[in-house]
Scaffold this active site. Structure first.
Site, mmCIF file in Angstrom:
data_model
loop_
_atom_site.group_PDB
_atom_site.id
_atom_site.type_symbol
_atom_site.label_atom_id
_atom_site.label_comp_id
_atom_site.label_asym_id
_atom_site.label_seq_id
_atom_site.Cartn_x
_atom_site.Cartn_y
_atom_site.Cartn_z
ATOM 1 N N SER A 74 40.278 58.088 34.235
ATOM 2 C CA SER A 74 40.958 56.832 33.925
ATOM 3 C C SER A 74 42.460 56.818 34.182
ATOM 4 O O SER A 74 43.070 55.747 34.116
ATOM 5 C CB SER A 74 40.697 56.450 32.464
ATOM 6 O OG SER A 74 39.372 56.000 32.304
ATOM 7 N N GLY A 317 42.622 60.582 31.312
ATOM 8 C CA GLY A 317 41.303 60.224 31.803
ATOM 9 C C GLY A 317 40.339 61.389 31.758
ATOM 10 O O GLY A 317 40.734 62.541 31.937
#
Length: 391
Positions: A74, A317
């Site tokens: 992410s 992420g």
């Protein structure tokens, strides 16, 4: 522990930190966390330092080098936000125009949200759109559009702009807007407008392009002392690319990307990638986070946290075979990034390293991580006794 007379690495306040000590820090923390391979990159006083440890492929005994590429998950969302902001710079997009004006077939479960959701809402995680699914719509250029079309029945959580709700779907919609208005794939646009001008040579979008790079294979462990097992499959489908499904890069390239924010939108060779107003807009808080476990506020792309009175921006992420964390601080002109190939241990490794680097190199005290409150257990009625249907 890590202060020394030093050789090359300057610390905050004129003190010096030996690069060997930082390498040792990465080696020790990676070992204690059960990480197979990892990288650490630090930018301070105009100098980028890169460190690597462990193996990128345990079976073949291939070592991690500073140019090894890892799945970053992410953290891709800040790349995606930067791409969108580059189109805002050009006048092609606007943060506060409803998305349906760019996507004529845009549909959400809530008519009011469908009518009012903007790119600002999408990039700041305040659109109220559920996190979404991870359906695979193939490798074609239409994968992202098919994903967005399938969101029509997704439940809506709250009125846009009124709260925070982390959403992969929001990032994918924003990426699809950029692709649609330009008539080109998201990957082409990201490569042309962000990756190439920032000279990110260890950043890869498609699996087949990994053949030209040393690649960190993803692993998992049942226990920290158990042998690592190779993760099955590679990454998420192309339909989730803007949210973090496919992008891979080195920790050093994460820092090179973050330098764009430190340098007010300017890349290598004084090439402007984003305007100063676009960088400023990405640093403006848009919504408060209710728990503050990850950060205090979310901006248009990055999150914001305050450590020791200093504002720090970033993103993190985790994906199938990797995990990353990137933080930068314009006030101090510093940045730090970590990547690992044992996804479940990525944030743990980053946290332990940051607890040393931030005070000892950057002169910023990292606060103790917040702990969740105590939840008292209480008995509830068995729904079957109340006459409810239980599937």
């Amino acid at each position: 522990m890590f202060w020394t007379a030093g050789r090359t690495a300057s610390g905050y306040g004129g003190r010096t930190v030996d690069d060997n000590a930082l390498q040792e820090l990465l080696d020790v923390v990676a070992s204690k966390c059960g990480v197979v391979g990892a990288q650490l990159a630090i930018f301070d006083r105009g100098i980028l330092r890169e460190f690597a440890t462990g193996l990128r492929d345990s079976e073949l005994r291939l070592p991690v080098t500073t140019d090894t590429v890892f799945q970053i998950g992410s953290t891709t969302k800040v790349f995606n936000a930067s791409l969108v902001m580059s189109l805002v710079d050009s006048g092609t997009l606007a943060l506060d125009i409803p998305v349906h004006e760019y996507l004529r077939d845009f549909r959400l479960a809530s008519w009011e949200a469908q009518r009012t959701v903007t790119l600002r809402h999408l990039l700041s995680m305040s659109a109220g759109i559920d996190n979404g699914f991870y359906h695979d719509y193939g490798r074609g250029d239409d994968a992202l559009g098919r994903y967005v079309a399938a969101l029509a029945g997704l439940p809506h959580l709250f009125t846009p702009g009124t709260s925070f709700g982390y959403s992969n779907a929001s990032s994918n919609i924003a990426g699809h807007v950029a692709s649609t208005v330009m008539g080109r794939s998201w990957e082409e646009l990201l490569a042309e407008r962000i990756i190439a001008p920032l000279s990110l040579h260890s950043t890869v979008l498609f699996a087949e392009d990994l053949l030209a790079h040393p690649v960190a294979t993803g692993y998992t462990r049942d226990e920290l002392t158990a042998p690592p097992r190779r993760v099955q499959g590679w990454a998420l489908p192309r339909s989730c690319a803007p949210a973090g499904g496919t992008l891979c890069c080195s920790a050093g390239d994460l820092i090179r990307f973050a330098r764009m924010f430190l340098d007010r939108g300017v890349g290598p060779q004084e090439r402007r990638v984003l305007s100063t107003s676009a960088v400023d807009a990405m640093h403006v808080p848009q919504v408060e986070l209710p728990t503050r476990l990850t950060a205090q506020q979310w901006c248009c792309g990055p999150y914001l946290k305050v450590w020791d009175g200093v504002t720090v921006y970033g993103h993190s992420g985790t994906i199938t075979g990797g995990s990353s964390m990137l933080l930068w601080c314009p006030e101090r002109q510093i940045a730090i990034a970590t990547v690992v190939n044992v996804a479940a241990q990525g944030y743990r490794l980053a946290g332990r390293i940051f607890c040393v680097v931030f005070p000892e190199v950057f002169g910023i005290r990292k606060p103790t991580a917040a702990k969740p409150g105590v939840i008292e257990a209480r008995e509830i009625e068995d729904p079957r006794r109340l006459g409810a249907r239980v599937e």
